[in-house]
Design an enzyme around this catalytic site. Structure first.
Site, PDB file in Angstrom:
ATOM      1  N   LYS A 112      33.059  32.151  37.539  1.00 52.15           N
ATOM      2  CA  LYS A 112      33.470  32.588  38.885  1.00 52.15           C
ATOM      3  C   LYS A 112      32.351  33.309  39.606  1.00 52.15           C
ATOM      4  O   LYS A 112      32.186  33.163  40.815  1.00 52.15           O
ATOM      5  CB  LYS A 112      34.699  33.503  38.798  1.00 52.15           C
ATOM      6  CG  LYS A 112      35.995  32.760  38.496  1.00 52.15           C
ATOM      7  CD  LYS A 112      37.199  33.678  38.702  1.00 52.15           C
ATOM      8  CE  LYS A 112      38.456  33.107  38.080  1.00 52.15           C
ATOM      9  NZ  LYS A 112      39.555  34.080  38.034  1.00 52.15           N
ATOM     10  N   LYS A 195      40.106  20.731  33.854  1.00 55.51           N
ATOM     11  CA  LYS A 195      41.494  21.180  33.901  1.00 55.51           C
ATOM     12  C   LYS A 195      41.995  21.152  35.341  1.00 55.51           C
ATOM     13  O   LYS A 195      41.215  21.325  36.287  1.00 55.51           O
ATOM     14  CB  LYS A 195      41.625  22.591  33.314  1.00 55.51           C
ATOM     15  CG  LYS A 195      41.001  23.669  34.161  1.00 55.51           C
ATOM     16  CD  LYS A 195      41.354  25.081  33.707  1.00 55.51           C
ATOM     17  CE  LYS A 195      40.645  26.081  34.626  1.00 55.51           C
ATOM     18  NZ  LYS A 195      40.845  27.466  34.281  1.00 55.51           N
ATOM     19  N   LYS A 198      43.440  25.441  40.823  1.00 59.56           N
ATOM     20  CA  LYS A 198      43.535  25.681  42.267  1.00 59.56           C
ATOM     21  C   LYS A 198      42.178  25.545  42.932  1.00 59.56           C
ATOM     22  O   LYS A 198      42.077  25.287  44.119  1.00 59.56           O
ATOM     23  CB  LYS A 198      44.029  27.102  42.579  1.00 59.56           C
ATOM     24  CG  LYS A 198      45.020  27.623  41.569  1.00 59.56           C
ATOM     25  CD  LYS A 198      45.430  29.073  41.831  1.00 59.56           C
ATOM     26  CE  LYS A 198      45.586  29.802  40.510  1.00 59.56           C
ATOM     27  NZ  LYS A 198      46.764  30.616  40.354  1.00 59.56           N
TER      28      LYS A 198
END
Ligand code: TYM
Length: 332
Positions: A112, A195, A198
């Site tokens: 991230k 995966k 969002k």
């Protein structure tokens, strides 16, 4: 009864099928067998700097979806993380036990922060997993039902619990991850190696519980499959088809073997068409019930207030014990 705790972030307008199959579905079953606590982790969501009005709306929409998916306020405790101040309080204590290097090794942080860029990465994102550990340890949870991507965070939680216990005396239950292998990593429909997420590169890769059903049908029909035409379960070489079979099996309760036998001699198109029907039939009632909860925000807030009270009755005891153990003077 053994205790269970898990959390989910209100960082999108809708949960996706990965959230549901990897986590929420297991929450719904575990509320029957466990003393169950679930939270919408709005403090965690702050690490991505959301718009305030949007965060507020998404927090309520998250709770509504969880009730709609089958969490029952009579059978479990569902609450909003920020309603229970002990989470942030215990997180501070645990921050003081977490190595800087240890936190820096969390792969979700590395991913991230890479995406956000070094200048925009906050200390909040860095200590995110420590707050998650506090969520879990406050409730003395025995089990934590999550998807595969949370395994490393749970390893850190266990390490912190053990470290605290050895340093200050036995205080926390050391929790075990509850990861159901078959559905622990639902893949992106457009990029079956990744995966479902969002933050996927294209919205066509994920199926949202609350999206219009005609869009769901389109997404499933345009899911990336593989060369060849046989419907077999082979995650290594046929990740796309295998993912569709996984979703199909999970939503119908049929086994993969049963499905591959039933689709023997049929094509990908047949599989997709039927799966689209299965998914639509599954989301429709959830959408309806979510709307019902959102139509009565006062009632929804009331349910969350009750959940918050129940959560605090446990978390305040644990925090007081932890504060005492580390040497903080109790207020007279
Ligand atoms: P979050 O909000 O990203 O995801 C919620 C849950 O959904 C699971 N999940 C998946 N499972 C299978 N396949 C997928 N493609 C998929 N995508 C997501 C996640 O593993 C998760 O279980 N850090 C947590 C939130 C959290 C938490 C906690 C969890 C905060 N405190 C305490 C457990 C206990 C997270 O980011 O979840």
């Amino acid at each position: 009864r053994p205790r269970v705790l898990s959390g989910i972030q209100p960082t999108a307008d809708s949960f996706h099928l990965g959230n549901y199959l990897g986590a929420v579905r297991n929450w719904v079953t575990m509320q029957e067998t466990h003393d169950a606590f679930f939270c919408v982790v709005d403090l965690h969501a702050l690490t991505v700097g959301p718009d305030p009005a949007q965060l507020r709306a998404r927090t309520r929409a998250s709770a509504a979806q969880l009730f709609a998916a089958g969490l029952d306020p009579e059978r479990c405790t569902l609450f909003v993380q920020s309603h229970v101040p002990e989470h942030a309080q215990l997180a501070w204590v645990l921050n003081c036990l977490t190595g800087f290097g240890e936190a820096g090794r969390m792969t979700q942080f590395k991913d991230k922060s890479l995406k956000q860029g070094a200048d925009r990465t906050t200390v909040g994102l860095f200590t995110y997993p420590v707050l998650q550990a506090a969520d879990i340890l406050l409730y003395q949870a025995d089990a934590v039902p999550v998807g595969e991507d949370q395994r490393q965070h749970l390893e850190l939680t266990r390490d912190l619990a053990q470290r605290f216990n050895t340093t200050y005396g036995r205080t926390f239950t050391v929790p075990a991850p509850h990861i159901v292998r078959d559905t622990a990593k639902i893949a992106d429909l457009q990029d079956p190696g990744a995966k479902m997420s969002k933050s996927a590169s294209t919205p066509n890769g994920l199926i949202e519980l609350l999206e219009p059903t005609n869009r769901i049908v389109k997404k499933i029909k345009s899911a990336v499959t593989d060369t060849g035409r046989e419907i077999v379960y082979d995650p290594e070489n046929k990740a796309g088809v295998s993912n569709l079979l996984t979703i199909y099996a999970a939503l119908t309760g049929r086994t993969i073997d049963d499905l591959t036998a039933a689709y023997d001699g049929k094509g990908y198109g047949d599989l997709k068409k039927d799966l689209a029907e299965v998914v639509v039939a599954f989301v429709e009632p959830i959408q309806q019930r979510t709307r019902m909860y959102l139509d009565d925000p006062a009632q929804l807030d009331k349910l969350l207030a009750i959940g918050g009270e129940k959560a605090r009755s446990v978390s305040s005891r644990t925090l007081a014990r932890a504060y005492e153990r580390v040497g903080l003077v109790a207020a007279a």
